[in-house]
Design a protein around this motif. Structure first.
Motif, PDB file in Angstrom:
ATOM      1  N   PHE A   1       0.839  -1.194   0.000  1.00  0.00           N
ATOM      2  CA  PHE A   1       0.000   0.000   0.000  1.00  0.00           C
ATOM      3  C   PHE A   1       0.877   1.249   0.000  1.00  0.00           C
ATOM      4  O   PHE A   1       2.002   1.233   0.495  1.00  0.00           O
ATOM      5  N   GLU A   2       0.316   2.320  -0.545  1.00  0.00           N
ATOM      6  CA  GLU A   2       0.911   3.638  -0.363  1.00  0.00           C
ATOM      7  C   GLU A   2      -0.102   4.496   0.364  1.00  0.00           C
ATOM      8  O   GLU A   2      -1.276   4.573  -0.028  1.00  0.00           O
ATOM      9  N   ILE A   3       0.348   5.120   1.440  1.00  0.00           N
ATOM     10  CA  ILE A   3      -0.521   5.970   2.238  1.00  0.00           C
ATOM     11  C   ILE A   3      -0.022   7.401   2.159  1.00  0.00           C
ATOM     12  O   ILE A   3       1.161   7.679   2.395  1.00  0.00           O
ATOM     13  N   GLU A   4      -0.917   8.291   1.830  1.00  0.00           N
ATOM     14  CA  GLU A   4      -0.568   9.716   1.798  1.00  0.00           C
ATOM     15  C   GLU A   4      -0.584  10.234   3.230  1.00  0.00           C
ATOM     16  O   GLU A   4      -1.612  10.164   3.914  1.00  0.00           O
ATOM     17  N   VAL A   5       0.579  10.681   3.661  1.00  0.00           N
ATOM     18  CA  VAL A   5       0.766  11.048   5.068  1.00  0.00           C
ATOM     19  C   VAL A   5       0.989  12.549   5.194  1.00  0.00           C
ATOM     20  O   VAL A   5       1.770  13.127   4.445  1.00  0.00           O
TER      21      VAL A   5
END
Length: 217
Positions: free
Chosen positions: A204-208
């Motif tokens: 997954f890629e999570i926008e932080v």
């Protein structure tokens, strides 16, 4: 810093891919300290090759790497197929039965520097990946081991917190929860349920947002 950036051969690119693969496996093992080496290397079925895309000047190299065991790899690039064995100390490689000295391999952000056979080579990753991937700062969640991604519990756009369960991974007949570890928004999901994934594979890629994950909040 006097690098003579010669155009690499397909064999050079394959060696860089193998060393990059080893680099990311080490990161995966550090980020999963509770997982044994046996678990990290376990898979219930053959895994797909790991793929890397490099550029050097005008030249582009698409490399696939598959581990046969802990020091033996099969790499392919530009129609060429190479069996590559890396010594335990990483100082030598045997490629198609010929021993070569690896003077240095350095990965800085999205650039790989390889000094081999008296040549200094540079590979720019066409897919930008940070060395800190899998951490809260990077926003990329990696698989801690080989296994079957049996469940995906979020979708693109989902809001998550540190303890949100993103997915469930099954390995050696045991199920392991994959938690977000950060607060943010799911930007991308890289695999569907039922996919076999390798240790260190992007899940997954999570926008932080930094302020949402600041210490003491």
């Amino acid at each position: 810093e006097n690098y003579s950036y010669l155009a690499p051969t397909a064999q050079d690119a394959c060696l860089a891919g193998v060393l990059d693969f080893i680099h990311h496996r080490k990161i995966a093992s550090l980020e999963a300290p509770g997982i044994s080496n046996a678990m990290l290397n376990w898979s219930s079925s053959p895994l797909p090759p790991k793929r890397y895309s490099y550029s050097c000047g005008e030249e582009q190299y698409d490399v696939s790497v598959q581990a046969k065991d802990s020091d033996n790899y099969i790499a392919e690039c530009g129609g060429g197929k190479f069996e590559i064995i890396i010594s335990n100390d990483g100082a030598r490689a045997v490629i198609k039965g010929v021993s070569v000295e690896i003077a240095a391999f350095l990965r800085v952000a999205s650039v790989c520097f390889l000094a081999v056979g008296g040549r200094d080579l540079r590979f720019d990753n066409r897919v930008k990946l940070a060395d800190g991937e899998g951490t809260a700062a990077g926003g990329l969640i990696l698989s801690p081991m080989h296994g079957n991604l049996v469940e995906v519990n979020v979708k693109a756009g989902s809001k998550v917190t540190a303890d949100t369960r993103l997915a469930t991974l099954e390995a050696m007949k045991m199920r392991h929860e994959i938690l977000a570890g950060v607060k943010g928004t799911v930007k991308e999901i890289f695999h569907k349920p039922g996919t076999q994934v390798g240790a260190g594979e992007k899940l997954f890629e999570i926008e932080v947002k930094e302020k949402d994950n600041a210490t003491g909040e």
